[in-house]
Design an enzyme around this catalytic site. Structure first.
Site, PDB file in Angstrom:
ATOM      1  N   HIS A 109       0.899  -1.167   0.000  1.00  0.00           N
ATOM      2  CA  HIS A 109       0.000   0.000   0.000  1.00  0.00           C
ATOM      3  C   HIS A 109       0.930   1.207   0.000  1.00  0.00           C
ATOM      4  CE1 HIS A 109      -3.837   2.065   1.733  1.00  0.00           C
ATOM      5  NE2 HIS A 109      -2.917   3.031   1.599  1.00  0.00           N
TER       6      HIS A 109
ATOM      7  N   HIS B 216       3.215   4.167   0.459  1.00  0.00           N
ATOM      8  CA  HIS B 216       3.486   4.910   1.687  1.00  0.00           C
ATOM      9  C   HIS B 216       4.829   5.611   1.574  1.00  0.00           C
ATOM     10  CE1 HIS B 216       5.102   0.830   2.228  1.00  0.00           C
ATOM     11  NE2 HIS B 216       6.064   1.388   2.927  1.00  0.00           N
TER      12      HIS B 216
HETATM   13  P1  AMP Z   1       8.266  -0.714   3.560  1.00  0.00           P
HETATM   14  O1  AMP Z   1       9.324  -1.701   3.979  1.00  0.00           O
HETATM   15  O2  AMP Z   1       8.771   0.477   2.844  1.00  0.00           O
HETATM   16  O3  AMP Z   1       7.128  -1.417   2.848  1.00  0.00           O
HETATM   17  O4  AMP Z   1       7.694  -0.130   4.908  1.00  0.00           O
HETATM   18  C1  AMP Z   1       6.735  -0.744   5.688  1.00  0.00           C
HETATM   19  C2  AMP Z   1       6.867  -0.153   7.065  1.00  0.00           C
HETATM   20  O5  AMP Z   1       5.701  -0.446   7.799  1.00  0.00           O
HETATM   21  C3  AMP Z   1       8.052  -0.713   7.872  1.00  0.00           C
HETATM   22  O6  AMP Z   1       8.911   0.361   8.236  1.00  0.00           O
HETATM   23  C4  AMP Z   1       7.380  -1.346   9.088  1.00  0.00           C
HETATM   24  O7  AMP Z   1       8.118  -1.186  10.271  1.00  0.00           O
HETATM   25  C5  AMP Z   1       6.056  -0.612   9.143  1.00  0.00           C
HETATM   26  N1  AMP Z   1       4.977  -1.340   9.786  1.00  0.00           N
HETATM   27  C6  AMP Z   1       4.601  -2.618   9.565  1.00  0.00           C
HETATM   28  N2  AMP Z   1       3.542  -2.933  10.328  1.00  0.00           N
HETATM   29  C7  AMP Z   1       3.237  -1.819  11.042  1.00  0.00           C
HETATM   30  C8  AMP Z   1       2.237  -1.502  12.022  1.00  0.00           C
HETATM   31  N3  AMP Z   1       1.310  -2.397  12.418  1.00  0.00           N
HETATM   32  N4  AMP Z   1       2.243  -0.261  12.550  1.00  0.00           N
HETATM   33  C9  AMP Z   1       3.160   0.658  12.167  1.00  0.00           C
HETATM   34  N5  AMP Z   1       4.109   0.422  11.244  1.00  0.00           N
HETATM   35  C10 AMP Z   1       4.159  -0.805  10.695  1.00  0.00           C
HETATM   36 ZN    ZN Z   2      -4.302  -0.852   1.240  1.00  0.00          ZN
END
Ligand code: AMP
Ligand code: ZN
Length: 112
Positions: A96, A98
């Site tokens: 998703h 971000h």
């Molecule tokens: P990416 O690796 O760029 O896809 O980033 C995904 C990010 O989401 C990582 O930095 C994770 O630590 C973060 N993440 C995963 N699950 C959660 C959650 N439940 N709440 C907050 N951050 C999360």
């Molecule tokens: Zn989504």
């Protein structure tokens, strides 16, 4: 759709909110890579940067408007970094769109 960040935006999975409006949600990363590490997402599901089109690209401006507000609210006047990981080689683990917002420490460049 079974999407972690859709569930976070909908409040179905708890998160620590740092910003919200009709289109954008931002919350603290669960595994922070800097003293301030927020994740900024569109509420509407978009898989990754590759899915940005003329029809949906307005959300990118809204996300960066939110980033400018968060920066001021969080006192990040010394600077910060915005990161978007796209796809497998980019290190994207949540499908998703971000943007990571990292601050409150000096960050190395270039990244690994
Ligand atoms: P990416 O690796 O760029 O896809 O980033 C995904 C990010 O989401 C990582 O930095 C994770 O630590 C973060 N993440 C995963 N699950 C959660 C959650 N439940 N709440 C907050 N951050 C999360
Ligand atoms: Zn989504």
């Amino acid at each position: 759709m079974d999407c972690l960040f859709c569930k976070i935006a909908a409040g179905e999975i708890p998160s620590t909110k740092v910003f919200e409006n009709d289109d954008v949600y931002a919350f603290l990363d669960i595994a922070p890579q800097a003293p301030f590490h927020a994740v900024i997402i569109p509420k509407k599901h978009i898989k990754c940067a590759d899915e940005i089109t003329p029809e949906n690209s307005g959300i990118i401006a809204k996300i960066f408007e939110a980033i400018a507000i968060i920066s001021k609210e969080q006192g990040l006047e010394n600077g910060y970094r915005i990161v978007n990981n796209c796809g497998e080689d980019g290190g994207q683990t949540v499908g998703h769109l971000h943007f990571h917002m990292l601050g409150r420490r000096a960050l190395a460049w270039p990244p690994g």
